[in-house]
Design a protein around this motif. Structure first.
Motif, short mmCIF file in Angstrom:
data_model
loop_
_atom_site.label_atom_id
_atom_site.label_comp_id
_atom_site.label_asym_id
_atom_site.label_seq_id
_atom_site.Cartn_x
_atom_site.Cartn_y
_atom_site.Cartn_z
N LEU A 157 6.50 8.36 3.74
CA LEU A 157 5.92 8.13 5.06
C LEU A 157 4.62 7.34 4.96
N LEU A 158 3.80 7.67 3.98
CA LEU A 158 2.53 6.99 3.79
C LEU A 158 2.70 5.52 3.45
N ASN A 159 3.60 5.22 2.52
CA ASN A 159 3.74 3.84 2.03
C ASN A 159 4.03 2.84 3.12
N LYS A 160 4.75 3.23 4.17
CA LYS A 160 5.04 2.30 5.26
C LYS A 160 3.85 2.11 6.19
N ARG A 161 2.80 2.91 6.00
CA ARG A 161 1.67 2.90 6.92
C ARG A 161 0.34 2.49 6.27
N VAL A 162 0.38 2.04 5.02
CA VAL A 162 -0.86 1.68 4.33
C VAL A 162 -1.37 0.30 4.74
N GLU A 163 -0.56 -0.51 5.38
CA GLU A 163 -0.98 -1.84 5.82
C GLU A 163 -1.06 -1.88 7.34
N LEU A 164 -2.10 -2.53 7.84
CA LEU A 164 -2.23 -2.77 9.27
C LEU A 164 -1.65 -4.16 9.54
#
Length: 166
Positions: A157-164
């Motif tokens: 879940l985190l990996n898809k959200r580390v970039e804006l």
């Protein structure tokens, strides 16, 4: 996850404490430790929230610097049992809102769908200013990533959200 759905008034009644008003940010995770504190029960160390009883007693106390508002973090095609254990396949990645006293970032995994609002000048969130204030969006996004790391959100879940991807 606009302010009209995440900024919910909270009323707390505690006998023998005079009524008051506080405009500080608090989170739903603070409710259980508050109830335990009011009842004089210990708050387990594993609890992530904090008691609001000190703020009830002294409304001038500052609340949280930010609040994260989200449905459970999910990725596209995840099977999730939200209600009555009925599994639903998600058709998109979940969004999340990061709110401060001044700003609201609605973060979306999909490129170009994140939104930024300056709450004092635009309380109705009518003008998305993410293109004009990318530095604010980056700072708020960093708060989200730190929060996800601190609360041990799974890497998938985190990996898809580390970039804006504004």
């Amino acid at each position: 996850l606009y302010e009209e759905t995440v900024a919910i008034p909270l009323f707390i009644y505690v006998p023998d404490i005079p009524a008051g008003e506080c405009q500080s940010l608090v989170s739903a995770v603070d409710l259980m430790p508050t109830a335990l504190d009011i009842l004089g029960q210990p708050i387990p160390a594993s609890v992530e929230g904090r008691s609001l009883l000190p703020m009830v007693k002294d409304p001038s106390m500052k609340g949280r610097d930010y609040v994260i508002s989200a449905l459970p973090f999910t990725n596209r095609d995840d099977n999730v049992g939200f209600v009555n254990d009925w599994n639903t396949r998600m058709d998109m990645d979940s969004s999340v809102t990061i709110t401060t006293d001044e700003w609201s970032l609605i973060f979306a995994v999909e490129p170009g769908l994140s939104e930024l609002y300056h709450l004092p000048s635009d309380p109705g969130q009518a003008k998305n200013i993410i293109a004009e204030r990318p530095e604010v969006a980056r700072d708020l996004h960093r708060v989200l990533v730190n929060f996800m790391n601190e609360t041990n959100v799974s890497p998938q879940l985190l990996n898809k959200r580390v970039e804006l991807n504004a």
